[in-house]
Design an enzyme around this catalytic site. Structure first.
Site, mmCIF file in Angstrom:
data_model
loop_
_atom_site.group_PDB
_atom_site.id
_atom_site.type_symbol
_atom_site.label_atom_id
_atom_site.label_comp_id
_atom_site.label_asym_id
_atom_site.label_seq_id
_atom_site.Cartn_x
_atom_site.Cartn_y
_atom_site.Cartn_z
ATOM 1 N N GLY A 12 -0.696 -43.710 -40.068
ATOM 2 C CA GLY A 12 -1.943 -43.941 -39.879
ATOM 3 C C GLY A 12 -2.675 -43.904 -41.334
ATOM 4 O O GLY A 12 -1.788 -43.648 -42.373
ATOM 5 N N CYS A 13 -3.982 -44.554 -41.541
ATOM 6 C CA CYS A 13 -4.117 -44.751 -42.872
ATOM 7 C C CYS A 13 -5.771 -45.114 -42.915
ATOM 8 O O CYS A 13 -6.403 -45.078 -41.918
ATOM 9 C CB CYS A 13 -3.552 -46.212 -43.389
ATOM 10 S SG CYS A 13 -2.013 -46.139 -43.182
ATOM 11 N N ALA A 14 -5.999 -44.961 -44.036
ATOM 12 C CA ALA A 14 -7.487 -45.450 -44.694
ATOM 13 C C ALA A 14 -7.567 -46.604 -45.722
ATOM 14 O O ALA A 14 -6.360 -46.611 -46.456
ATOM 15 C CB ALA A 14 -8.381 -44.240 -45.364
#
Ligand code: SF4
Ligand code: SF4
Lengths: 363, 501
Positions: A12-14
């Site tokens: 998952g990420c930003a």
């Protein structure tokens, strides 16, 4: 334990990005700060940035950023580079020692110009030649990894939290008209620097938040055309898809967006006849390049940015505007850090590309 | 009895307490197993003729009947199985080639059953097909390598004709003659309603079914039965049949007894003459000849129809498919060794060809290695039994699947594997009017539509579980598959990892 590339690791990420349409240059500090409020969207196992317009004095040369395991790997690779390029400049990329970033490889930068004689003998155009060289190095040269290769742009990435990575690379010393950033939350811990984002090919860069379910369908299709997905990451395959659609197939950005986040057939059916024909055509011809599953990406290129969500909008992404600047981020908070006084804020619909280009003549 | 006697395979068990001697079984059994004895007022059975088609069992009003495996067996022998020995007796009796029908029944590996499908957990969401759009539409046909633009810069959107399927399943070739008029009517109607295609097989197209042309694939086989201009014009696509999974390397033989009335007219051969399709096409002895036939058919249909080349899955299938892809064909159909048939020599059915799973995996990979996968669509058949088989086939790399056995099962077939006798009690593999009329085409079509609708729901559910909302993102997505109990080599050919990896 298997390294990134030997096994596929979901994460998952930003993401965040900013661009000035007027082409005014911003230091990398702003984008570094933008990642701070999204700290919890990363887990310290990867962060990175891409800046555009950062090498004006070398703008006609390919800027190649490398990770080398050691000096020997660099020497070995340099011999190969010299066979294909004139090396205009070769230098260690300046970094700052900070406790949060450890185990760094040898991080090097070359400014290169392809040898005309080699180009003619290989019967390739320049970009194809450079792309081909990178694939070769990344596949065949153990201990050498090219992580950035465009003109007048560069990627900076490491294992760590993105705000620390920005500090590590002294991004405040670079100035660009657009920046993208990425913080990573891989579910596994091989912690390899090459696995951090952005992923780039030539001047195209991708930061991405999501885990696409179409990965292997996309990969097996794109690998027919000389690409090699060595990292097994979504970002890598999306970058290759964009490169193939834009550079090789010569689609427009809008058309490329209609391929990877194609509208549903039911939506297509409601369009005007010419739209319908076009969308049906693109979906039929490039059906294997449709990307499903959650993603929000910012695609950077020389002269602009494109932000795009999957067609169901399964990942958050907001866009803000202020004067000539456009901001994009996974969370509004990041935009507010870059511009507390942002004038317009909205969430683009799934599959609807937000394309921002520099004003004519500024680039 | 004598040395010629072969102990019957089945036993007919009649519960005398239930049997009311209504004689339904006697009328229903075309094999004449049941016989009423007026003197004793009871029904007798001649089990030697029974094929275990279950017609009598299904129709007996008091459920008095049961067909069971005959317990009276030869002495057990792991090397000489009962069936092997009986086949020897039969051949010693007749001197003939053994015939059988439907697919290979032997316990060879079914790779579908050793492949498991993925689902999303945590890192990405599964998608609920009841709430979100879930797309199963597929286009079959050649795709261009490069786009072209009109003068004003817009895309030139002209494509070579594609077959548009609402879901990635079609009814594969079964000729009129090998199956009945009502069976064909059911398939044609269902295809139209479903937005998919059925295939005429090699027996021509009955004049009543020209109206279903948009949903029909017309086949050109080595016998060229019923092939003429209007026939080619009538279909949405033309299929050149080079081979069939159940009998690779040989042609077909429909006995003269079945060439009656409409069948003879549709095939365009005299009544009562045997319809023999030669083993090869006598104008195709090599790949360049195939190219000529592909292009003659394209010329004949003015390049408006995709050309399918159907081959049996044999050892060198990857190279063969690559040759076909370069021959101008738009679609390659591959038929695995477990595929059904109306009649085939037993030895060939049971020993020639390879499993479709392995053939598909190696063909798809080969076409990708050569960079030509997008130039041709891949359709696979040869025992696709369920929606999960379809999903696995698509994930291995197929564009669509062909089903035939599953379709005739929906029509009532009980897989007795004696289609070659022409006495199908279910009105499918027969031309006897009193048997044909047992299959009501309205009901047949409805049951086929039901089956396909059910499969479509299941396909959507499996896709949703993987977080995929469009079938094209499943195609070739081998990461969604894992093998179970397979060797390294098998995994390598299938291009998948083992479960747990
Ligand atoms: S052949 Fe069929 S109908 Fe006849 S006895 Fe056997 S099961 Fe019953
Ligand atoms: S089609 Fe008829 S004869 Fe053939 S296997 Fe099915 S039930 Fe038996």
């Amino acid at each position: 334990m298997k390294l990134e590339g030997q096994v596929r690791i979901p994460s998952g990420c930003a993401i965040a990005a900013v661009i000035s349409k007027e082409g005014s240059r911003m230091s990398g500090e702003m984008i570094t700060n933008a990642m701070k409020p999204m700290h919890d969207r990363s887990n310290g196992l990867g962060g990175g940035f891409a800046g555009y317009g950062i090498y004006p004095e070398y703008k006609d040369f390919y800027a190649m950023h490398f990770f080398f395991n050691d000096r020997a790997a660099r020497k070995d690779c340099e011999v190969f580079l010299k066979e294909r390029f004139e090396i205009v400049q070769s230098e260690r990329i300046k970094t700052r020692k900070i406790p949060a970033i450890t185990d760094e490889p040898v991080i090097w930068r070359y400014f290169l110009s392809p040898l005309k004689s080699v180009l003619t003998s290989m019967q390739m155009d320049e970009k194809e030649f450079v792309a081909n060289t990178i694939v070769k190095i990344n596949t065949e040269f153990k201990g050498s990894y090219v992580f950035s290769s465009g003109k007048n742009m560069g990627a900076f990435k490491a294992v760590g939290f993105p705000e620390d990575v920005g500090e590590f690379y002294r991004l405040e010393e670079y100035e660009g008209y657009s920046w993208t950033a990425h913080g990573r939350y891989p579910t596994n811990t091989p912690g390899w620097w090459g696995g951090a984002h952005p992923f780039t090919i030539l001047d195209y860069s991708i930061v991405h938040n999501g885990e696409i379910s179409s990965y292997d369908a996309n990969r097996r299709f794109i690998e027919m055309f000389g690409y090699k997905c060595n990292l097994q990451t979504d970002t890598e395959v999306i970058a290759y898809i964009m490169d193939y659609l834009l550079r090789v197939q010569k689609l427009t950005l809008e058309e490329a967006a209609e391929v990877i986040a194609a509208p549903f057939w039911s939506t297509i059916a409601d369009k005007s006849e010419s739209e319908r024909k076009k969308l049906t055509y693109l979906r039929t011809v490039y059906s294997s390049l449709l990307i499903t599953g959650p993603f929000s990406i910012v695609f950077g290129f020389n002269g602009g940015l494109m932000a795009l969500n999957d067609r169901l909008k399964l990942r958050s992404m907001v866009v803000g505007e202020k004067n000539d600047k456009v901001f994009i981020a996974s969370e509004e908070a990041a935009i507010r850090v870059m511009e507390p006084d942002v004038s317009k804020i909205y969430a683009p619909a799934g599959g609807e590309p937000v394309i921002v280009r520099l004003k004519e003549g500024t680039f | 009895m004598s040395v010629e006697f072969v102990n019957p395979e089945f036993e007919v068990i009649r519960n005398d307490n239930r049997c009311i001697a209504c004689r339904v079984c006697e009328r229903q059994c075309a094999n004449e197993v049941h016989l009423f004895d007026p003197d004793r007022g009871i029904i007798l059975s001649d089990e030697s003729k029974c094929v275990n088609c279950q017609r009598c069992v299904s129709l007996c009003p008091t459920r008095a009947l049961k067909i069971v495996k005959n317990e009276c067996r030869l002495r057990e022998n792991a090397n000489w199985s009962d069936s092997t020995i009986k086949e020897i007796y039969k051949q010693a009796n007749s001197g003939g080639v053994l015939l059988s029908s439907m697919g290979n029944p032997n316990p060879l590996p079914v790779y579908w059953d050793k492949i498991l499908i993925n689902a999303s957990q945590v890192t990405n969401p599964s998608i609920d097909p009841l709430r979100e759009p879930m797309e199963t539409k597929v286009f079959l046909g050649k795709k261009p390598d490069k786009i072209t633009r009109n003068e004003d810069g817009s895309l030139n959107c002209e494509l070579l004709t594609q077959l548009e399927l609402s879901m990635p399943v079609m009814f594969s070739a079964m000729s009129y003659g090998s199956i009945s008029y009502n069976a064909h009517a059911s398939l044609a109607r269902a295809s139209k309603e479903l937005g998919i295609f059925y295939n005429t097989g090699e027996g021509g197209l009955h004049e009543d079914f020209y109206c279903y042309g948009e949903n029909t694939i017309v086949q050109v086989a080595s016998g060229r039965f019923g092939v003429y201009e209007d026939y080619l014009e009538a279909g949405a696509a033309v299929e050149i049949k080079m081979g069939q999974g159940a009998k690779p390397g040989i042609g077909g033989h429909l006995p003269g007894a079945k060439i009656v009335g409409d069948v003879s007219r549709t095939r365009m051969i005299p009544e009562g003459s045997d319809a023999i399709s030669p083993a090869p096409h006598h104008d195709i002895y090599s790949i360049e000849d195939l190219r000529q036939l592909v292009f003659s058919l394209k010329e004949a249909t003015e390049y408006k129809k995709p050309i399918i080349v159907k081959v049996a899955a044999v050892h060198n299938i990857a190279a063969i498919a690559s040759g076909i892809a370069r021959s101008g064909a738009d679609i390659i159909a591959i038929d695995g060794f477990r595929g059904g048939t109306g009649a085939a020599p037993t030895r060939i059915r049971d020993n020639v060809g390879i499993p479709i799973e392995l053939a598909l995996a190696s063909v798809d990979q080969r076409l990708r290695d050569e960079g030509i996968r997008n130039n041709v669509s891949l359709v696979v058949g040869g025992s696709i039994r369920s929606a999960s088989d379809v999903v696995k086939a698509i994930a291995l790399g197929a564009d669509a699947c062909y089903i035939a056995t599953a379709a005739v099962l929906a029509l009532g077939c009980h897989l007795c594997r004696t289609c070659q006798t022409g006495k199908c009690n279910w009105g499918i593999a027969t031309q006897r009017p009193e048997l044909v009329k047992r299959l009501n085409p309205d009901m047949g079509a409805e049951r086929l539509v039901n089956l396909m609708t059910a499969w479509q729901h299941e396909i959507k559910e499996l896709m949703g579980g993987m977080g995929i909302n469009s079938i094209e993102s499943l195609r070739g997505n081998r990461l969604m598959l894992r093998g179970i109990g397979l060797t390294e080599k098998e995994l390598e050919i299938l291009g998948i990892s083992h479960a747990g990896e």
